[in-house]
Design a protein around this motif. Sequence first.
Motif, PDB file in Angstrom:
ATOM      1  N   LEU A 128       0.823  -1.225   0.000  1.00  0.00           N
ATOM      2  CA  LEU A 128       0.000   0.000   0.000  1.00  0.00           C
ATOM      3  C   LEU A 128       0.851   1.267   0.000  1.00  0.00           C
ATOM      4  CD1 LEU A 128      -2.766  -1.234   2.412  1.00  0.00           C
ATOM      5  CD2 LEU A 128      -3.206  -0.217   0.163  1.00  0.00           C
ATOM      6  N   ASN A 129       2.089   1.152   0.525  1.00  0.00           N
ATOM      7  CA  ASN A 129       2.969   2.326   0.552  1.00  0.00           C
ATOM      8  C   ASN A 129       3.271   2.850  -0.853  1.00  0.00           C
ATOM      9  OD1 ASN A 129       4.844   4.195   1.942  1.00  0.00           O
ATOM     10  ND2 ASN A 129       6.394   3.049   0.803  1.00  0.00           N
ATOM     11  N   LEU A 130       3.150   1.966  -1.849  1.00  0.00           N
ATOM     12  CA  LEU A 130       3.369   2.415  -3.233  1.00  0.00           C
ATOM     13  C   LEU A 130       2.335   3.486  -3.608  1.00  0.00           C
ATOM     14  CD1 LEU A 130       4.856   2.134  -5.909  1.00  0.00           C
ATOM     15  CD2 LEU A 130       3.514   0.084  -6.388  1.00  0.00           C
ATOM     16  N   LEU A 131       1.090   3.302  -3.164  1.00  0.00           N
ATOM     17  CA  LEU A 131       0.055   4.306  -3.457  1.00  0.00           C
ATOM     18  C   LEU A 131       0.337   5.599  -2.683  1.00  0.00           C
ATOM     19  CD1 LEU A 131      -3.215   2.145  -3.466  1.00  0.00           C
ATOM     20  CD2 LEU A 131      -1.620   2.623  -5.342  1.00  0.00           C
ATOM     21  N   ALA A 132       0.809   5.450  -1.448  1.00  0.00           N
ATOM     22  CA  ALA A 132       1.150   6.646  -0.648  1.00  0.00           C
ATOM     23  C   ALA A 132       2.260   7.424  -1.341  1.00  0.00           C
ATOM     24  CB  ALA A 132       1.582   6.222   0.756  1.00  0.00           C
ATOM     25  N   LEU A 187      -5.971   5.173   0.512  1.00  0.00           N
ATOM     26  CA  LEU A 187      -5.340   3.898   0.881  1.00  0.00           C
ATOM     27  C   LEU A 187      -6.317   2.946   1.573  1.00  0.00           C
ATOM     28  CD1 LEU A 187      -2.849   5.515   0.068  1.00  0.00           C
ATOM     29  CD2 LEU A 187      -1.654   4.527   2.004  1.00  0.00           C
ATOM     30  N   ASP A 188      -7.333   3.528   2.260  1.00  0.00           N
ATOM     31  CA  ASP A 188      -8.290   2.652   2.956  1.00  0.00           C
ATOM     32  C   ASP A 188      -9.317   2.051   1.986  1.00  0.00           C
ATOM     33  OD1 ASP A 188      -9.560   5.022   2.397  1.00  0.00           O
ATOM     34  OD2 ASP A 188     -10.533   5.217   4.350  1.00  0.00           O
ATOM     35  N   GLN A 189      -9.219   2.406   0.726  1.00  0.00           N
ATOM     36  CA  GLN A 189     -10.153   1.863  -0.268  1.00  0.00           C
ATOM     37  C   GLN A 189      -9.490   0.814  -1.168  1.00  0.00           C
ATOM     38  OE1 GLN A 189     -13.307   2.274  -0.060  1.00  0.00           O
ATOM     39  NE2 GLN A 189     -13.070   3.725   1.625  1.00  0.00           N
ATOM     40  N   PHE A 190      -8.294   0.380  -0.793  1.00  0.00           N
ATOM     41  CA  PHE A 190      -7.588  -0.699  -1.508  1.00  0.00           C
ATOM     42  C   PHE A 190      -7.103  -1.712  -0.478  1.00  0.00           C
ATOM     43  CE2 PHE A 190      -7.460   2.695  -4.568  1.00  0.00           C
ATOM     44  CZ  PHE A 190      -7.540   2.056  -5.799  1.00  0.00           C
ATOM     45  N   ARG A 191      -7.063  -2.993  -0.891  1.00  0.00           N
ATOM     46  CA  ARG A 191      -6.498  -3.995   0.025  1.00  0.00           C
ATOM     47  C   ARG A 191      -5.430  -4.814  -0.687  1.00  0.00           C
ATOM     48  NH1 ARG A 191      -8.139  -9.218  -0.930  1.00  0.00           N
ATOM     49  NH2 ARG A 191      -9.902  -9.317  -2.350  1.00  0.00           N
ATOM     50  N   VAL A 223      -6.274  -4.326  -4.499  1.00  0.00           N
ATOM     51  CA  VAL A 223      -7.632  -4.523  -5.006  1.00  0.00           C
ATOM     52  C   VAL A 223      -8.528  -3.378  -4.545  1.00  0.00           C
ATOM     53  CG1 VAL A 223      -9.595  -6.115  -5.057  1.00  0.00           C
ATOM     54  CG2 VAL A 223      -7.274  -7.013  -4.824  1.00  0.00           C
ATOM     55  N   SER A 224      -9.261  -2.810  -5.496  1.00  0.00           N
ATOM     56  CA  SER A 224     -10.180  -1.713  -5.172  1.00  0.00           C
ATOM     57  C   SER A 224     -11.388  -2.266  -4.410  1.00  0.00           C
ATOM     58  CB  SER A 224     -10.630  -1.034  -6.469  1.00  0.00           C
ATOM     59  OG  SER A 224     -11.582  -0.036  -6.176  1.00  0.00           O
ATOM     60  N   LEU A 225     -11.701  -1.638  -3.266  1.00  0.00           N
ATOM     61  CA  LEU A 225     -12.788  -2.152  -2.418  1.00  0.00           C
ATOM     62  C   LEU A 225     -14.158  -1.682  -2.881  1.00  0.00           C
ATOM     63  CD1 LEU A 225     -11.155  -1.786   1.118  1.00  0.00           C
ATOM     64  CD2 LEU A 225     -11.449  -3.848  -0.269  1.00  0.00           C
ATOM     65  N   ARG A 226     -14.168  -0.701  -3.808  1.00  0.00           N
ATOM     66  CA  ARG A 226     -15.469  -0.199  -4.293  1.00  0.00           C
ATOM     67  C   ARG A 226     -15.236   0.469  -5.646  1.00  0.00           C
ATOM     68  NH1 ARG A 226     -15.946   5.726  -3.159  1.00  0.00           N
ATOM     69  NH2 ARG A 226     -13.985   6.244  -2.199  1.00  0.00           N
ATOM     70  N   PRO A 227     -16.298   0.794  -6.377  1.00  0.00           N
ATOM     71  CA  PRO A 227     -16.099   1.577  -7.611  1.00  0.00           C
ATOM     72  C   PRO A 227     -15.556   2.949  -7.216  1.00  0.00           C
ATOM     73  CG  PRO A 227     -18.383   0.794  -7.415  1.00  0.00           C
ATOM     74  CD  PRO A 227     -17.727   0.535  -6.110  1.00  0.00           C
ATOM     75  N   GLN A 228     -14.529   3.403  -7.900  1.00  0.00           N
ATOM     76  CA  GLN A 228     -13.944   4.707  -7.539  1.00  0.00           C
ATOM     77  C   GLN A 228     -13.140   5.270  -8.705  1.00  0.00           C
ATOM     78  OE1 GLN A 228     -10.772   4.438  -4.498  1.00  0.00           O
ATOM     79  NE2 GLN A 228     -10.876   2.207  -4.669  1.00  0.00           N
ATOM     80  N   ALA A 248     -10.621   5.015 -13.667  1.00  0.00           N
ATOM     81  CA  ALA A 248     -11.802   4.434 -13.013  1.00  0.00           C
ATOM     82  C   ALA A 248     -11.483   3.002 -12.583  1.00  0.00           C
ATOM     83  CB  ALA A 248     -12.980   4.446 -13.975  1.00  0.00           C
ATOM     84  N   PHE A 249     -11.929   2.660 -11.391  1.00  0.00           N
ATOM     85  CA  PHE A 249     -11.777   1.295 -10.868  1.00  0.00           C
ATOM     86  C   PHE A 249     -13.158   0.720 -10.577  1.00  0.00           C
ATOM     87  CE2 PHE A 249      -7.256   0.806  -9.858  1.00  0.00           C
ATOM     88  CZ  PHE A 249      -6.807   2.121  -9.993  1.00  0.00           C
ATOM     89  N   ALA A 250     -13.387  -0.514 -11.033  1.00  0.00           N
ATOM     90  CA  ALA A 250     -14.595  -1.235 -10.626  1.00  0.00           C
ATOM     91  C   ALA A 250     -14.321  -1.863  -9.260  1.00  0.00           C
ATOM     92  CB  ALA A 250     -14.906  -2.327 -11.645  1.00  0.00           C
ATOM     93  N   GLU A 251     -15.387  -2.204  -8.539  1.00  0.00           N
ATOM     94  CA  GLU A 251     -15.199  -2.921  -7.276  1.00  0.00           C
ATOM     95  C   GLU A 251     -14.516  -4.262  -7.580  1.00  0.00           C
ATOM     96  OE1 GLU A 251     -18.719  -3.319  -4.913  1.00  0.00           O
ATOM     97  OE2 GLU A 251     -17.825  -4.926  -3.707  1.00  0.00           O
ATOM     98  N   GLY A 252     -13.462  -4.571  -6.870  1.00  0.00           N
ATOM     99  CA  GLY A 252     -12.755  -5.844  -7.065  1.00  0.00           C
ATOM    100  C   GLY A 252     -11.668  -5.773  -8.140  1.00  0.00           C
ATOM    101  N   GLU A 253     -11.595  -4.672  -8.869  1.00  0.00           N
ATOM    102  CA  GLU A 253     -10.543  -4.551  -9.899  1.00  0.00           C
ATOM    103  C   GLU A 253      -9.189  -4.329  -9.200  1.00  0.00           C
ATOM    104  OE1 GLU A 253     -11.245  -1.405 -12.711  1.00  0.00           O
ATOM    105  OE2 GLU A 253      -9.378  -1.835 -13.806  1.00  0.00           O
ATOM    106  N   SER A 254      -8.139  -4.883  -9.780  1.00  0.00           N
ATOM    107  CA  SER A 254      -6.868  -4.774  -9.059  1.00  0.00           C
ATOM    108  C   SER A 254      -5.773  -4.159  -9.912  1.00  0.00           C
ATOM    109  CB  SER A 254      -6.428  -6.151  -8.554  1.00  0.00           C
ATOM    110  OG  SER A 254      -5.876  -6.906  -9.598  1.00  0.00           O
ATOM    111  N   ILE A 255      -4.751  -3.673  -9.200  1.00  0.00           N
ATOM    112  CA  ILE A 255      -3.501  -3.224  -9.837  1.00  0.00           C
ATOM    113  C   ILE A 255      -2.462  -4.278  -9.478  1.00  0.00           C
ATOM    114  CG2 ILE A 255      -1.815  -1.362 -10.035  1.00  0.00           C
ATOM    115  CD1 ILE A 255      -3.747   0.418  -8.418  1.00  0.00           C
ATOM    116  N   ARG A 256      -1.807  -4.859 -10.476  1.00  0.00           N
ATOM    117  CA  ARG A 256      -0.734  -5.810 -10.154  1.00  0.00           C
ATOM    118  C   ARG A 256       0.544  -5.010  -9.864  1.00  0.00           C
ATOM    119  NH1 ARG A 256       3.550  -6.604 -12.949  1.00  0.00           N
ATOM    120  NH2 ARG A 256       2.496  -7.065 -14.898  1.00  0.00           N
TER     121      ARG A 256
END
Length: 327
Positions: A221-225, A237-241, A258-263, A273-281
């Motif tokens: 998650l620090n990569l997003l920070a 950060l609280d919207q990805f796991r 993984v995106s926890l919601r559409p955002q 745009a991210f769908a719920e459950g869509e991920s970044i590898r």
Amino acid sequence: MKRHTAAPPAGTDDPAAPPDFLREVLAGLSKPRKELPCKYFYDARGSRLFDRICRLDEYYPTRCELAILRRHGPELAARLGAGCVLIEYGSGSSLKTRLLLDRLADPAAYVPVDISREHLLRSAGALARRYPGLEVAPVCADFTAPFELPPLRRRGRRVVYFSGSTISNFGPPEATALLANIARLCGPGGGLLIGVDLDKDPGIVEPAYNDALGVTAEFNLNLLARINRELGADFRLDQFRHHAFYDAGHTRIEMHLVSLRPQVVRVGGETFAFAEGESIRTEYSYKYSLGAFRQLAGQAGLEVERVRTDDQGLYSVQYLSVRRDGG
Ligand code: AVI
């Protein structure tokens, strides 16, 4: 005159945000399957988190590599031979580097190569103080691209030391290209001492990337920070796991966020745009059988000469020589 300081590093400057960071982040997020380059994990906080990962019970590679170096260090150092020029990919003031340097006979020079100037200078300085008779010649460079060695006082057979199974984080074509660059840099008769993580029971691999304390999740998650801070993005950060799993078909760990919601996320004036459950590898970590690594190295003009593993056969340290026919 005794030399207690390392020479100033040859190579590029180390700017605050790496020059290609924005471009590579935008390119990765624009792909149909979103991805981010794992090399950007290692800002100051990411490097501290990685050090913590290396001390976790579940993360066997560091522990295994140290055990192999302690047990087989003298024999491996003897194979590197007297008077070699030791070139380390990634700057190590670490225990591993010292375990090797302590056992090498009269090394001609030690050349740490690292993209982070600050880290490079700190670790090279510490090693120069510890080994006052040794020429320490740091090179600030990205070792994934070809680079030259600085002029050295003594000549010697060139041997690259590439520890920690960092080779695992490159896909097979990039790994072959990197090994071929090493073969070119060392020249015929030169060598490579490399840590290679081995393919094994997913019941051992998966926990190493899903530790109970959640340090690997924080690291991911620090990569997003970092992207928020250095590129002015607005990832929440609280919207990805964190999600890491073993892909047996490719014998690799995949790490995702993984995106926890559409955002919608803004980065550098663009929106994603991210769908719920869509991920970044965010990372691959390949695990090799001894045969598969031998084959990969062979394609790069390197021949596996010696393989040492830990007692459980989880991890290997291998010595390879550059083929005289150039592959
Ligand atoms: C640096 N590299 C070899 C580590 C690995 O195991 O692939 C990076 C890492 N990622 C999560 N934990 C450790």
